[in-house]
Design a protein around this motif. Structure first.
Motif, PDB file in Angstrom:
ATOM      1  N   ARG A  54      29.386  30.510  44.783  1.00 38.61           N
ATOM      2  CA  ARG A  54      30.417  31.216  45.462  1.00 38.61           C
ATOM      3  C   ARG A  54      31.537  31.255  44.406  1.00 38.61           C
ATOM      4  O   ARG A  54      32.479  32.153  44.438  1.00 38.61           O
ATOM      5  CB  ARG A  54      31.286  30.507  46.642  1.00 38.61           C
ATOM      6  N   GLU A 107      31.399  34.874  42.959  1.00 39.71           N
ATOM      7  CA  GLU A 107      31.885  35.749  43.665  1.00 39.71           C
ATOM      8  C   GLU A 107      33.450  35.966  43.902  1.00 39.71           C
ATOM      9  O   GLU A 107      33.928  36.906  43.929  1.00 39.71           O
ATOM     10  CB  GLU A 107      31.176  35.604  45.084  1.00 39.71           C
ATOM     11  N   ASP A 108      34.075  34.620  43.982  1.00 41.46           N
ATOM     12  CA  ASP A 108      35.401  34.768  44.008  1.00 41.46           C
ATOM     13  C   ASP A 108      36.091  35.266  42.690  1.00 41.46           C
ATOM     14  O   ASP A 108      36.953  35.719  42.942  1.00 41.46           O
ATOM     15  CB  ASP A 108      35.867  33.073  44.287  1.00 41.46           C
ATOM     16  N   GLN A 110      35.777  39.023  42.827  1.00 47.22           N
ATOM     17  CA  GLN A 110      36.722  39.760  43.391  1.00 47.22           C
ATOM     18  C   GLN A 110      38.119  39.553  42.846  1.00 47.22           C
ATOM     19  O   GLN A 110      38.915  40.724  42.969  1.00 47.22           O
ATOM     20  CB  GLN A 110      36.777  39.024  44.800  1.00 47.22           C
ATOM     21  N   ARG A 111      38.696  38.634  42.385  1.00 47.78           N
ATOM     22  CA  ARG A 111      39.735  38.532  41.534  1.00 47.78           C
ATOM     23  C   ARG A 111      39.789  39.656  40.414  1.00 47.78           C
ATOM     24  O   ARG A 111      40.816  40.205  40.019  1.00 47.78           O
ATOM     25  CB  ARG A 111      40.066  37.143  41.302  1.00 47.78           C
ATOM     26  N   ASN A 162      38.262  42.187  39.923  1.00 49.88           N
ATOM     27  CA  ASN A 162      38.167  43.540  40.148  1.00 49.88           C
ATOM     28  C   ASN A 162      39.346  44.019  40.920  1.00 49.88           C
ATOM     29  O   ASN A 162      39.421  45.428  41.219  1.00 49.88           O
ATOM     30  CB  ASN A 162      36.840  43.628  41.319  1.00 49.88           C
ATOM     31  N   GLY A 163      40.419  43.188  41.362  1.00 50.13           N
ATOM     32  CA  GLY A 163      41.516  43.544  41.903  1.00 50.13           C
ATOM     33  C   GLY A 163      42.337  44.425  41.105  1.00 50.13           C
ATOM     34  O   GLY A 163      43.206  45.329  41.761  1.00 50.13           O
ATOM     35  N   GLN A 203      39.627  48.006  40.467  1.00 51.86           N
ATOM     36  CA  GLN A 203      38.718  48.264  41.632  1.00 51.86           C
ATOM     37  C   GLN A 203      37.643  49.125  41.147  1.00 51.86           C
ATOM     38  O   GLN A 203      37.352  50.277  41.805  1.00 51.86           O
ATOM     39  CB  GLN A 203      39.670  48.955  42.746  1.00 51.86           C
ATOM     40  N   ASN A 208      32.050  49.272  47.208  1.00 56.90           N
ATOM     41  CA  ASN A 208      32.169  48.154  48.312  1.00 56.90           C
ATOM     42  C   ASN A 208      30.827  47.743  48.569  1.00 56.90           C
ATOM     43  O   ASN A 208      29.598  47.990  48.581  1.00 56.90           O
ATOM     44  CB  ASN A 208      32.479  49.084  49.788  1.00 56.90           C
ATOM     45  N   ILE A 216      29.826  43.153  45.061  1.00 56.70           N
ATOM     46  CA  ILE A 216      29.850  41.739  44.362  1.00 56.70           C
ATOM     47  C   ILE A 216      28.845  40.849  45.393  1.00 56.70           C
ATOM     48  O   ILE A 216      28.435  40.091  44.674  1.00 56.70           O
ATOM     49  CB  ILE A 216      31.307  41.085  44.819  1.00 56.70           C
ATOM     50  N   GLU A 217      28.709  41.282  46.528  1.00 56.69           N
ATOM     51  CA  GLU A 217      27.541  40.531  47.357  1.00 56.69           C
ATOM     52  C   GLU A 217      26.191  40.919  46.828  1.00 56.69           C
ATOM     53  O   GLU A 217      25.373  39.981  46.650  1.00 56.69           O
ATOM     54  CB  GLU A 217      27.554  40.777  48.712  1.00 56.69           C
TER      55      GLU A 217
END
Length: 297
Positions: free
Chosen positions: A179, A182-183, A186-187, A189-190, A193, A197, A200-201
């Motif tokens: 995880r 993944e976490d 996401q950060r 990519n903030g 962007q 969609n 990341i998964e």
């Protein structure tokens, strides 16, 4: 192009500080391109480097010139654009973990997920086959409940010893480690962007192995802004040799100063050229005048 950096080697804690110090001391532009070649490493270090570059530059591009795996993929998420040479490749976003009771060697964090999936599919398939065979071979004399109970007993005898060897604490530790990527992704990519969609998964869970090749075509299904390297960019990385293709065991980081541009007339346009002849001849003329000697030309 802006500031141009090369990072080749493992992404580790300590290495992130060295690279950050390099950028802090060498930054001269508001845009940068990072040539990234790595087999992976620490997601913490990759996150630290990515966030720092985002804080210092208005644009960060990552040039994938060779192998760029695992934590390298995480760092690439920090970019607003990815650039691929023909031999560039990313890899899945999986955490490399030390093998238990091994002094050397790492294994993919995806292994535990793949092992569970394989065991689950095997157990389910064997159960359904056994139930069907028991009911069919008895000409439906044996009820479904009886066949199901018998199949369950057989499955327990076959797979029970395997499942008993699974350590819940180890499973939880590996799940948390997975995880992290993944976490962090996401950060990172903030800011720009660049991930699509659900990407990341997909990067962290759907690919079957650590070495899976994510080339430019596959990357375009994951990222918004991906392009092929220009002829000048390809010439640049090819001129640097193996350092842009294969990860090294020892860290190699540096800022690259592009060659000065030459005009069509062959003169160096980065140098000051005054009227009256080439700079070297004028300098000689000035020196001769100062010393009282005649200078031809």
């Amino acid at each position: 192009m802006g500031d141009l950096y090369l990072y080749n080697g493992p992404i580790e804690r300590g290495s992130d500080l060295k690279f950050i110090e390099l950028v802090a001391s060498q930054q001269s532009e508001k845009q940068c391109v990072l040539i990234l070649v790595t087999g992976g490493g620490s997601p913490d270090a990759a996150y630290k480097i990515g966030r720092y570059l985002q804080s210092r530059y208005d644009s960060v591009k990552v040039l994938i010139s060779g192998l760029c795996k695992s934590a390298g993929t995480l760092l690439a998420i920090a970019a607003d654009e990815l650039i691929f040479t023909p031999y560039g490749e990313l890899g899945p976003l999986d955490v490399q973990m030390a093998k238990e009771d091994r002094l050397l060697g790492y294994e993919s964090g995806l292994n535990i997920s793949e092992a569970f999936l394989a065991l689950e599919q095997r157990a389910k398939g064997t159960y359904h086959d056994l139930v069907s065979e028991i009911v069919t071979s008895s000409s439906n004399v044996v009820s479904f409940n009886t066949a199901s109970h018998a199949a369950t007993e057989i499955i327990s005898a076959l797979y029970g010893p395997i499942f008993h060897r699974i350590d819940p604490e180890e499973v939880g530790s590996r799940s948390r480690a997975m995880r992290i990527g993944e976490d962090y992704g996401q950060r990172l990519n903030g800011k720009w962007q660049n991930l699509k969609n659900g990407a990341i998964e997909k990067i962290s869970q759907s690919y079957p192995s650590h070495g899976f090749v994510i080339d430019i075509g596959e990357a375009q299904t994951l990222f918004q802004r991906v392009r092929a390297a220009t002829p000048d960019e390809i010439k640049l990385v090819e001129g640097m040799g193996r350092a842009t293709r294969f990860p090294q065991q020892t860290l190699a980081i540096r800022k690259i100063e592009p060659a000065k541009k030459q005009g069509e007339d062959g003169e160096n346009h980065d140098a000051k050229v005054e009227k009256g002849g080439p700079p070297r001849r004028r300098a000689a003329a000035r020196n001769g005048a100062d010393s009282g000697k005649a200078v031809e030309g």
